[in-house]
Design a protein around this motif. Structure first.
Motif, PDB file in Angstrom:
ATOM      1  N   LYS A   1       0.839  -1.198   0.000  1.00 25.05           N
ATOM      2  CA  LYS A   1       0.000   0.000   0.000  1.00 25.05           C
ATOM      3  C   LYS A   1       0.875   1.249   0.000  1.00 25.05           C
ATOM      4  O   LYS A   1       2.005   1.233   0.468  1.00 25.05           O
ATOM      5  CB  LYS A   1      -0.934   0.017   1.222  1.00 25.05           C
ATOM      6  CG  LYS A   1      -1.967  -1.110   1.246  1.00 25.05           C
ATOM      7  CD  LYS A   1      -2.897  -0.984   2.432  1.00 25.05           C
ATOM      8  CE  LYS A   1      -3.894  -2.134   2.477  1.00 25.05           C
ATOM      9  NZ  LYS A   1      -4.785  -2.135   1.310  1.00 25.05           N
TER      10      LYS A   1
ATOM     11  N   LYS B   1      -8.068   4.942  -2.666  1.00 16.01           N
ATOM     12  CA  LYS B   1      -8.397   3.981  -3.716  1.00 16.01           C
ATOM     13  C   LYS B   1      -9.599   4.463  -4.515  1.00 16.01           C
ATOM     14  O   LYS B   1      -9.644   4.349  -5.738  1.00 16.01           O
ATOM     15  CB  LYS B   1      -8.666   2.617  -3.091  1.00 16.01           C
ATOM     16  CG  LYS B   1      -8.967   1.520  -4.102  1.00 16.01           C
ATOM     17  CD  LYS B   1      -9.178   0.185  -3.411  1.00 16.01           C
ATOM     18  CE  LYS B   1      -9.471  -0.913  -4.422  1.00 16.01           C
ATOM     19  NZ  LYS B   1      -9.659  -2.237  -3.769  1.00 16.01           N
TER      20      LYS B   1
ATOM     21  N   LYS C   1      -4.843   4.711   2.723  1.00 16.06           N
ATOM     22  CA  LYS C   1      -3.873   4.014   1.876  1.00 16.06           C
ATOM     23  C   LYS C   1      -4.599   3.304   0.743  1.00 16.06           C
ATOM     24  O   LYS C   1      -5.770   2.923   0.882  1.00 16.06           O
ATOM     25  CB  LYS C   1      -3.073   3.000   2.701  1.00 16.06           C
ATOM     26  CG  LYS C   1      -2.257   3.626   3.821  1.00 16.06           C
ATOM     27  CD  LYS C   1      -1.562   2.568   4.663  1.00 16.06           C
ATOM     28  CE  LYS C   1      -0.810   3.199   5.824  1.00 16.06           C
ATOM     29  NZ  LYS C   1      -0.168   2.163   6.689  1.00 16.06           N
ATOM     30  N   LYS C   2      -3.890   3.129  -0.339  1.00 21.36           N
ATOM     31  CA  LYS C   2      -4.464   2.432  -1.492  1.00 21.36           C
ATOM     32  C   LYS C   2      -3.507   1.335  -1.952  1.00 21.36           C
ATOM     33  O   LYS C   2      -2.306   1.375  -1.649  1.00 21.36           O
ATOM     34  CB  LYS C   2      -4.717   3.430  -2.630  1.00 21.36           C
ATOM     35  CG  LYS C   2      -3.463   4.086  -3.180  1.00 21.36           C
ATOM     36  CD  LYS C   2      -3.801   5.065  -4.309  1.00 21.36           C
ATOM     37  CE  LYS C   2      -2.522   5.721  -4.857  1.00 21.36           C
ATOM     38  NZ  LYS C   2      -2.836   6.677  -5.954  1.00 21.36           N
ATOM     39  N   PRO C   3      -4.010   0.337  -2.684  1.00 18.49           N
ATOM     40  CA  PRO C   3      -3.150  -0.759  -3.165  1.00 18.49           C
ATOM     41  C   PRO C   3      -2.047  -0.240  -4.078  1.00 18.49           C
ATOM     42  O   PRO C   3      -2.197   0.771  -4.764  1.00 18.49           O
ATOM     43  CB  PRO C   3      -4.124  -1.665  -3.922  1.00 18.49           C
ATOM     44  CG  PRO C   3      -5.462  -1.344  -3.352  1.00 18.49           C
ATOM     45  CD  PRO C   3      -5.419   0.118  -3.023  1.00 18.49           C
ATOM     46  N   TYR C   4      -0.945  -0.973  -4.079  1.00 16.80           N
ATOM     47  CA  TYR C   4       0.258  -0.536  -4.784  1.00 16.80           C
ATOM     48  C   TYR C   4       0.845  -1.727  -5.535  1.00 16.80           C
ATOM     49  O   TYR C   4       0.914  -2.841  -4.996  1.00 16.80           O
ATOM     50  CB  TYR C   4       1.247  -0.005  -3.748  1.00 16.80           C
ATOM     51  CG  TYR C   4       2.513   0.638  -4.262  1.00 16.80           C
ATOM     52  CD1 TYR C   4       2.554   1.368  -5.450  1.00 16.80           C
ATOM     53  CD2 TYR C   4       3.689   0.547  -3.528  1.00 16.80           C
ATOM     54  CE1 TYR C   4       3.715   1.982  -5.870  1.00 16.80           C
ATOM     55  CE2 TYR C   4       4.862   1.147  -3.933  1.00 16.80           C
ATOM     56  CZ  TYR C   4       4.871   1.871  -5.116  1.00 16.80           C
ATOM     57  OH  TYR C   4       6.032   2.475  -5.532  1.00 16.80           O
TER      58      TYR C   4
ATOM     59  N   ALA D   1      -4.703  -7.666  -4.065  1.00 14.05           N
ATOM     60  CA  ALA D   1      -3.255  -7.714  -3.860  1.00 14.05           C
ATOM     61  C   ALA D   1      -2.575  -8.667  -4.825  1.00 14.05           C
ATOM     62  O   ALA D   1      -1.460  -8.413  -5.290  1.00 14.05           O
ATOM     63  CB  ALA D   1      -2.952  -8.109  -2.413  1.00 14.05           C
TER      64      ALA D   1
END
Length: 460
Positions: A299, A304, A329-332, A427
């Protein structure tokens, strides 16, 4: 002059990289004459004994370095070589006290009579000084390299024999000094002391240099760099790991434990894509172990879905300026993270500054993640620590001076977008290593076969 380095038989792909990096730091002209990852013995050429001692002052993976008196396949070949090549050295060792050791790698000389007979075979050396088993003036060692399983197979003779005079020992005791078991504050991802120190060596940490870890955690890498004299800086997206309890059990407390607090520049909370570090060529080195995103997805700071989080900006007031604000936080993407690390290094490293970072990969060629590249960075060395079905690599790059950068390749790189997915649903979509990890690193064919087998079993 030739010297024999006796390495520990651990982290084989790191050993040569470490001593060559130390030679760069010390300004020593070192040339490797013979070396193999299969053997702990390495013959090098160095200009002097002082240069040999300089290498050992920092080497974590070397036990010791010796003045090389000879190497051969058998003792019948070794003795003539020693007589021919080193007779001019003998007069200076006639009177001092001395000791003779036997180092049998993968073998054994358990019988005292056999050991004594072997030592007596060197009786042509004109040493007249007293024999002292403790603190002798000079120490000589007979090295034997045996075939694996030589003892149970009862093999008659070693594969290779060496002879040398001890010059200096390495600093393997540092592994125990910085042992995580003795450290006041650690986490589950703290890098063990040996590999942290080796990473600092390969990245050329030294006095007067500034080193930065953008995934600092509890500070293993900055501590290792500080031991070698560099000023350590760090940041982490999780402020809890940096702060600890604010006292003894904190990153700063770890520096105080080792008396290195004067070499802690500062630590702060951020992620690499939203870093306050000025994009200027000011860092001498970057060392880090980025998150692999296995236990939880990677993240970064951000929303998001901005439409579902209007509270970030509430009634025209920027809530992120509130001291109590908790950033979303957002996915990375894992692959995007690798690119972002290299881009950051390109923007902040001085000419010839190094970045050394750890990267996981599957051992299967079909699932292996390639070593990332950048036109402004030259790969110095790739060292690998192998586990069962996966490995982690320590990849070290050198920041090229602008005059050496391929401008056409740089222009092409800037035009290209990330090939990796950056807007995946979950993820696993964003992290190929995580996906393979939870599949047991099975190939697509293996997964298909497993599914077919399960179907058969469920219908019978």
């Amino acid at each position: 002059m030739e010297y024999l380095i006796r390495f520990s038989q651990l982290h084989e792909t790191f050993r040569s990289a470490e001593i060559q990096a130390i030679a760069v730091i010390e300004g020593v002209d070192l040339r490797v004459i013979s070396y193999s990852d299969e053997s702990p013995f390495c013959v090098v050429r160095l200009p002097s004994e002082d240069a040999a001692r300089a290498i050992m002052r920092r080497s974590v993976l070397a036990h010791a370095i010796y003045e090389h008196w000879g190497t051969a396949d058998t003792y019948d070949e070794l003795h003539p070589i020693i007589k021919r090549d080193t007779a001019h050295l003998w007069p200076q060792y006639v009177e001092p006290s001395f000791k003779m050791n036997i180092d049998a790698y993968q073998g054994s000389r358990s019988s005292s009579k056999k050991q004594l007979a072997l030592i007596n075979s060197f009786s042509y050396l004109p040493f007249k000084g007293p024999i002292r088993l403790s603190c002798p003036d000079q120490e000589f060692t007979i090295f034997e390299q045996w075939e694996f399983d030589a003892v149970p197979l009862n093999l008659p003779s070693p594969l290779k024999v060496h002879f040398g005079r001890l010059i200096a020992c390495g600093v393997r005791d540092l592994i125990h000094t910085f042992d995580l078991k003795k450290r006041d504050y650690i986490s589950t991802t703290s890098m063990d002391s040996e590999l942290a120190l080796v990473t600092a060596n390969i990245a050329l940490a030294a006095p007067g240099k500034i080193f930065y870890d953008p995934f600092v955690g509890t500070g293993s890498f900055p501590i290792a760099c500080a031991h070698f004299g560099a000023l350590g800086l760090g940041s982490d997206i999780d402020g809890r790991s940096v702060r600890g309890d604010g006292g003894k059990k904190s990153l700063r407390g770890n520096f105080q434990q080792y008396g290195l607090e004067k070499l802690l520049g500062d630590v702060f909370v951020c992620d690499l894509t939203n870093s306050p570090v000025r994009r200027a060529r000011i860092l001498d080195g970057i060392v880090c172990d980025p998150p692999y995103g296995v236990r939880e997805g990677l993240k970064v700071l951000g929303c998001k879905d901005p439409e579902s989080t209007p509270w970030v900006v509430e009634k025209g007031r920027k809530m992120y300026r509130d001291p109590a604000f908790v950033a979303p936080k957002k996915p990375y993407s894992f692959m995007a993270m690798l690119d972002d690390i290299l881009n950051f290094a390109t923007d902040t490293l001085v000419d010839n500054g190094r970045i050394s970072f750890w990267m996981p990969t599957a051992n299967d060629e079909e699932q292996e993640i390639g070593v990332p590249t950048h036109p402004c960075l030259a790969i110095v060395v790739v060292c690998t620590q192998v586990f069962n079905k996966w490995s982690r690599r320590l990849i070290t790059y050198r920041r090229l001076p602008d005059a050496e950068v391929d401008l056409s390749a740089l222009a092409q790189q800037k035009k290209m977008k990330h090939e990796a997915q950056t807007n995946g649903i979950n993820a696993d979509d964003l992290n190929p290593f995580r996906r393979h990890y939870f599949r047991g690193f099975k190939s697509e064919q293996d997964l298909t076969d497993d599914a077919a087998t399960d179907k058969i079993l469920n219908t019978t």
